[in-house]
Design a protein around this motif. Sequence first.
Motif, PDB file in Angstrom:
ATOM      1  N   ILE A  39       1.974  -7.375  -6.595  1.00 63.14           N
ATOM      2  CA  ILE A  39       1.188  -6.462  -5.487  1.00 63.14           C
ATOM      3  C   ILE A  39       2.043  -5.380  -5.156  1.00 63.14           C
ATOM      4  O   ILE A  39       3.438  -5.699  -4.672  1.00 63.14           O
ATOM      5  CB  ILE A  39       0.785  -7.328  -4.370  1.00 63.14           C
ATOM      6  N   ASN A  94      -1.704   2.721   0.589  1.00 64.69           N
ATOM      7  CA  ASN A  94      -1.850   1.556  -0.175  1.00 64.69           C
ATOM      8  C   ASN A  94      -3.176   1.108  -0.539  1.00 64.69           C
ATOM      9  O   ASN A  94      -3.326   0.139  -1.624  1.00 64.69           O
ATOM     10  CB  ASN A  94      -1.109   0.298   0.809  1.00 64.69           C
ATOM     11  N   GLY A 127      -4.045   0.213  -4.404  1.00 66.41           N
ATOM     12  CA  GLY A 127      -4.575  -1.232  -4.748  1.00 66.41           C
ATOM     13  C   GLY A 127      -6.002  -1.029  -5.718  1.00 66.41           C
ATOM     14  O   GLY A 127      -6.069  -1.613  -6.666  1.00 66.41           O
ATOM     15  N   ASP A 129      -6.610  -4.202  -8.531  1.00 67.27           N
ATOM     16  CA  ASP A 129      -6.373  -5.471  -7.727  1.00 67.27           C
ATOM     17  C   ASP A 129      -6.663  -5.503  -6.419  1.00 67.27           C
ATOM     18  O   ASP A 129      -6.157  -6.335  -5.674  1.00 67.27           O
ATOM     19  CB  ASP A 129      -5.033  -6.032  -8.208  1.00 67.27           C
ATOM     20  N   ASN A 130      -7.584  -4.808  -5.735  1.00 71.51           N
ATOM     21  CA  ASN A 130      -7.990  -4.515  -4.419  1.00 71.51           C
ATOM     22  C   ASN A 130      -8.219  -6.048  -3.762  1.00 71.51           C
ATOM     23  O   ASN A 130      -8.036  -6.326  -2.706  1.00 71.51           O
ATOM     24  CB  ASN A 130      -8.756  -3.662  -3.917  1.00 71.51           C
ATOM     25  N   SER A 182      -4.839  -7.408  -3.108  1.00 71.86           N
ATOM     26  CA  SER A 182      -3.773  -6.793  -2.431  1.00 71.86           C
ATOM     27  C   SER A 182      -4.240  -6.088  -1.118  1.00 71.86           C
ATOM     28  O   SER A 182      -3.573  -5.456  -0.418  1.00 71.86           O
ATOM     29  CB  SER A 182      -3.406  -5.419  -3.463  1.00 71.86           C
ATOM     30  N   ALA A 239      -2.117  -7.036   1.933  1.00 69.50           N
ATOM     31  CA  ALA A 239      -0.924  -6.345   1.850  1.00 69.50           C
ATOM     32  C   ALA A 239      -1.359  -4.907   2.479  1.00 69.50           C
ATOM     33  O   ALA A 239      -0.521  -4.317   2.953  1.00 69.50           O
ATOM     34  CB  ALA A 239      -0.253  -6.052   0.522  1.00 69.50           C
ATOM     35  N   SER A 288       3.228 -14.454   0.270  1.00 69.19           N
ATOM     36  CA  SER A 288       2.109 -13.674  -0.420  1.00 69.19           C
ATOM     37  C   SER A 288       1.726 -14.537  -1.857  1.00 69.19           C
ATOM     38  O   SER A 288       2.644 -15.425  -2.363  1.00 69.19           O
ATOM     39  CB  SER A 288       3.024 -12.464  -1.049  1.00 69.19           C
ATOM     40  N   LEU A 319       5.339  -9.602  -4.809  1.00 71.11           N
ATOM     41  CA  LEU A 319       5.438  -8.521  -4.091  1.00 71.11           C
ATOM     42  C   LEU A 319       6.512  -7.441  -4.425  1.00 71.11           C
ATOM     43  O   LEU A 319       7.663  -7.687  -5.019  1.00 71.11           O
ATOM     44  CB  LEU A 319       5.668  -8.860  -2.471  1.00 71.11           C
TER      45      LEU A 319
END
Length: 664
Positions: free
Chosen positions: A560, A579, A583, A588-589, A592, A595, A615, A619
């Motif tokens: 991530i 961010n 993502g 990969d939202n 992620s 994060a 996580s 990361l």
Amino acid sequence: MPDAATQAPEDSKGAVPRLTRPLRPVAPGLVPAAVLLLAPPVLHLLRVDPLTLALLWCATAARFRSRLTTLDRLVLSAGLLTGWGCLLGVLASLWPWGLHPVALAEATALPLAALALTRPGPPPRLALPLTDRLLLLAFAAAGWCCLRPLLGEDATGRLAVLFHGEDLARHFALYDAVLRFGGYLVFHREQAAVALQDGFQSYPQGSHLVLAALTGFVRGGTGAPPALTSLGTFTLLTGTVLAACVAAVLWAACRAAGPAFGGWAVLLLCALTGGYLVLDEATGLLLSGFESEIFGLTLFALLTALVLRPLARPGEQLLLLGALTVGISFSYYLLLVTAVPLLLIWAVVHCRRLRPVRRAALAAAAALTGTAAALPVLANWRQANSPAVLAMPGGALPVVRHLLLPLLAAAVLGLLTAAARRNAVRRAALCAVTTVAGLVVALRQYQLASTGHTEYYYEKLLHQLVVVGLIALGAAALPLFGPPGRGRTAAGNPARAVRAGAAALVVLAALVLNSQTDDGTSGWQTSRFAGYLHGDRAAPFSASLVTAVHVTRPVPDPGIGVLLTEPRQGEDPRFYEGNLWLGVLARDNGRSWRAWIWGRWRRTPQEIVQFADRSPAPLRVYLDDPALAAATARLAGPGRAGRLEVVLVRYTGDGRPLIGPIVR
């Protein structure tokens, strides 16, 4: 006397030759039906699938028997095909071909071919009256305004223009996932779980599916290109949807005004309607990233026009209203709150037009439309089953009140005149604008009672009031200004053209001078369109950083990525959008997004290490402070080499980001 066509003359010897049977005429619809069915695979082999789309569009437009101009046919057939495409997406999500252009084209061509065989359409009428030519000119002007900042830019440049539209990032994730998995994501929950935050698999995806299908026709196949290429396509399509929304409201206002308000006077109505939308409200929707709402408002404008001034043939009217209602529900079903009352207004005010239709047919049309429109609501029932959703908070640019109130006042006053009250179209318009205004007031009171202030969906409902108000103002135009003249004399009168053009310029100037927001600032420079055109809200440094990080990540990336860089040039990818875009580009939202929330604030080395330990995936943090990067790497130590990776971000003299090296 025998028929000369069947009686054979005697030859010189008196013998009568054998009679020949006359050729049976070929069914008049056989050739069009064959063309419709054979063209999709042939054009696909020739790699010109967009021609298939154009063929189906024109074939649908030719089927209308109501008296319509060519432009009317094209606009209404676009709305009909859009609603059909939203419903067809359910089947496409289940069959093995997904959104392949040949499969979608054949499924659309089959009913058209059946109609061509059973009921040949009327001969095409290709005449474009002056009103339609002026409307096309207004469409082109609106399209230039909506697309100018996006044209000529690459994917990074387009991302920079719309970077702060947070919702647009999620809409891109939906569009990209629909494109990759070939249908509505409610049927592909497991595959979309990584790409989407939980709950978005059931979000209304009609607009995303239609745009994905159009992308497939342009590309000539299924599947998605690389994420950055897909993003560049999607942002351009979003600008195109905005242009289509403005064009739909322009057409709807002119249809509500009727043929008596034609000719050069259309310039005045286009300047008022298009100028109002482009300078403030429509541009604000784009900057906020409300792609699905813009798409739904486009269909909502067409539905409102047909509610006020129905087609001559009840069957075509019912078919169009059903398709538009289904498209609205699949795209943005909040619009049903106003669309359903408008349909009831149509049924009451224009009840005489429904008398030739059998009650069984009306009941069947209502049942089919209601069932199809309920599908996206039921799929998202977990989020839509409580009225408390209407009081949820959210971010939306407020509607410009000092322009909306005069608009509504002018529309209502024009519709209260004696001439308007005697006309069914204008009675329906008055009922529509007052009903939607009443719903707005009711929602306002509900939110004030629930939260003490107005919230997100109040502004959303005001957007619908803006659309209905502009179309109702078109209906009120004739009682307000009187008939501008008819026929060739009006169309070819230079003095009338000059007067209409001057009036349109005056209206545009007044809108420009009053296009500022309600926050106390003044001047056209503070309007949303001016900011969009000049890039005042653009984020070029942030967009460059996000795309630079994206292209350096491995594919597929098991980790991530989180940006923890400092703001540059007043932009801040760390605290909010950066961010999120990172993502959705990484697809990969779904894993992620936590994060993204965590990365909104400045973090110490200890907090970074602790978050990496918690996580679920490795990361990778991007820092532009060498001291902070070194301290984080030292604290992580060699024991977390597979869990935490620290990457240093540097910048060239012109601000271009350089990603790397990895800090050990």
